[in-house]
Design a protein around this motif. Structure first.
Motif, PDB file in Angstrom:
ATOM      1  N   LEU A 166      -5.176  -2.141  -4.384  1.00  0.00           N
ATOM      2  CA  LEU A 166      -5.852  -2.346  -5.660  1.00  0.00           C
ATOM      3  C   LEU A 166      -6.513  -1.056  -6.137  1.00  0.00           C
ATOM      4  CD1 LEU A 166      -6.617  -4.288  -7.901  1.00  0.00           C
ATOM      5  CD2 LEU A 166      -8.623  -4.944  -6.573  1.00  0.00           C
ATOM      6  N   ASP A 167      -7.129  -0.319  -5.219  1.00  0.00           N
ATOM      7  CA  ASP A 167      -7.724   0.974  -5.577  1.00  0.00           C
ATOM      8  C   ASP A 167      -6.664   1.914  -6.139  1.00  0.00           C
ATOM      9  OD1 ASP A 167     -10.291   0.292  -4.675  1.00  0.00           O
ATOM     10  OD2 ASP A 167      -9.889   1.046  -2.657  1.00  0.00           O
ATOM     11  N   LEU A 168      -5.500   1.937  -5.532  1.00  0.00           N
ATOM     12  CA  LEU A 168      -4.427   2.832  -5.973  1.00  0.00           C
ATOM     13  C   LEU A 168      -3.897   2.458  -7.356  1.00  0.00           C
ATOM     14  CD1 LEU A 168      -2.425   3.201  -2.638  1.00  0.00           C
ATOM     15  CD2 LEU A 168      -3.891   4.918  -3.723  1.00  0.00           C
TER      16      LEU A 168
ATOM     17  N   PHE B 107       0.841  -1.201   0.000  1.00  0.00           N
ATOM     18  CA  PHE B 107       0.000   0.000   0.000  1.00  0.00           C
ATOM     19  C   PHE B 107       0.876   1.251   0.000  1.00  0.00           C
ATOM     20  CE2 PHE B 107      -2.137   3.418   2.297  1.00  0.00           C
ATOM     21  CZ  PHE B 107      -3.297   3.552   1.550  1.00  0.00           C
ATOM     22  N   SER B 108       1.856   1.298   0.875  1.00  0.00           N
ATOM     23  CA  SER B 108       2.746   2.451   0.961  1.00  0.00           C
ATOM     24  C   SER B 108       3.502   2.669  -0.338  1.00  0.00           C
ATOM     25  CB  SER B 108       3.747   2.280   2.102  1.00  0.00           C
ATOM     26  OG  SER B 108       3.097   2.326   3.323  1.00  0.00           O
TER      27      SER B 108
ATOM     28  N   LYS C 220      -6.554   8.313 -12.405  1.00  0.00           N
ATOM     29  CA  LYS C 220      -6.369   9.535 -11.609  1.00  0.00           C
ATOM     30  C   LYS C 220      -7.052   9.323 -10.269  1.00  0.00           C
ATOM     31  CE  LYS C 220      -4.897  13.324 -12.750  1.00  0.00           C
ATOM     32  NZ  LYS C 220      -3.552  13.849 -12.553  1.00  0.00           N
ATOM     33  N   ILE C 221      -6.418   9.813  -9.221  1.00  0.00           N
ATOM     34  CA  ILE C 221      -6.972   9.722  -7.873  1.00  0.00           C
ATOM     35  C   ILE C 221      -7.101  11.137  -7.333  1.00  0.00           C
ATOM     36  CG2 ILE C 221      -6.639   8.817  -5.543  1.00  0.00           C
ATOM     37  CD1 ILE C 221      -4.833   6.635  -6.906  1.00  0.00           C
ATOM     38  N   VAL C 222      -8.299  11.473  -6.881  1.00  0.00           N
ATOM     39  CA  VAL C 222      -8.560  12.796  -6.321  1.00  0.00           C
ATOM     40  C   VAL C 222      -8.893  12.591  -4.851  1.00  0.00           C
ATOM     41  CG1 VAL C 222      -9.923  14.891  -6.493  1.00  0.00           C
ATOM     42  CG2 VAL C 222      -9.470  13.554  -8.543  1.00  0.00           C
ATOM     43  N   VAL C 223      -8.132  13.249  -3.984  1.00  0.00           N
ATOM     44  CA  VAL C 223      -8.232  13.041  -2.542  1.00  0.00           C
ATOM     45  C   VAL C 223      -8.548  14.363  -1.846  1.00  0.00           C
ATOM     46  CG1 VAL C 223      -6.979  12.193  -0.518  1.00  0.00           C
ATOM     47  CG2 VAL C 223      -6.481  11.238  -2.750  1.00  0.00           C
ATOM     48  N   SER C 224      -9.446  14.320  -0.874  1.00  0.00           N
ATOM     49  CA  SER C 224      -9.698  15.517  -0.067  1.00  0.00           C
ATOM     50  C   SER C 224      -8.561  15.676   0.935  1.00  0.00           C
ATOM     51  CB  SER C 224     -11.030  15.411   0.666  1.00  0.00           C
ATOM     52  OG  SER C 224     -10.947  14.474   1.723  1.00  0.00           O
ATOM     53  N   THR C 225      -8.370  16.891   1.433  1.00  0.00           N
ATOM     54  CA  THR C 225      -7.286  17.124   2.398  1.00  0.00           C
ATOM     55  C   THR C 225      -7.491  16.304   3.660  1.00  0.00           C
ATOM     56  OG1 THR C 225      -8.451  19.101   3.186  1.00  0.00           O
ATOM     57  CG2 THR C 225      -6.695  19.428   1.577  1.00  0.00           C
ATOM     58  N   LYS C 226      -8.721  16.167   4.089  1.00  0.00           N
ATOM     59  CA  LYS C 226      -9.028  15.382   5.288  1.00  0.00           C
ATOM     60  C   LYS C 226      -8.667  13.907   5.079  1.00  0.00           C
ATOM     61  CE  LYS C 226     -12.938  15.131   8.441  1.00  0.00           C
ATOM     62  NZ  LYS C 226     -14.359  15.438   8.558  1.00  0.00           N
ATOM     63  N   ALA C 227      -9.004  13.373   3.907  1.00  0.00           N
ATOM     64  CA  ALA C 227      -8.681  11.982   3.597  1.00  0.00           C
ATOM     65  C   ALA C 227      -7.178  11.791   3.467  1.00  0.00           C
ATOM     66  CB  ALA C 227      -9.392  11.550   2.322  1.00  0.00           C
ATOM     67  N   LEU C 228      -6.512  12.777   2.882  1.00  0.00           N
ATOM     68  CA  LEU C 228      -5.064  12.680   2.701  1.00  0.00           C
ATOM     69  C   LEU C 228      -4.346  12.561   4.042  1.00  0.00           C
ATOM     70  CD1 LEU C 228      -2.756  12.666   0.656  1.00  0.00           C
ATOM     71  CD2 LEU C 228      -2.660  15.149   0.879  1.00  0.00           C
TER      72      LEU C 228
END
Length: 109
Positions: free
Chosen positions: A80-82, A6-7, A87-95
């Motif tokens: 798997l999601d990664l 994952f990392s 393209k992956i769009v992440v909110s600041t809170k999720a990040l």
């Protein structure tokens, strides 16, 4: 081993510039057309994964009918999601949650 994968996947996607950060996904009005317009500016083509923590109910409803967009909660994000989305769009809170999870794997470095 899964945590290390994952990392590594997270690092590789970030290094490739495939992860975009957005402040939040609360759209007003909560309409499919609005979400589609936002995502079209970020990623005009291909499959897009949106990661938030948690999703606003309106955002979830607005995005559920778009075939090229998938939603995932930050805590449920996996390797798997990664790898699956262009393209992956992440909110600041999720990040913040994702980074703390990756740091825990690496011993907090």
């Amino acid at each position: 081993m899964k945590a290390l994968a994952f990392s590594r996947a997270l690092f590789d996607r970030a290094a490739a510039g495939d992860i975009d950060v957005i402040e939040n996904f609360e759209v007003s009005p909560a309409k499919t057309k609005v979400i589609c317009g936002i995502i079209a500016r970020i990623a005009p083509k291909g499959k897009v994964l949106i990661v938030d923590d948690p999703f606003a109910p309106g955002t979830r409803r607005a995005a559920r009918n778009l075939a090229r967009i998938a939603l995932q909660e930050a805590i449920k994000l996996n390797t798997l999601d990664l790898c699956r989305y262009g393209k992956i769009v992440v909110s600041t809170k999720a990040l913040e949650k994702i980074i703390s999870r990756a740091n825990a794997v690496n011993g907090g470095n």
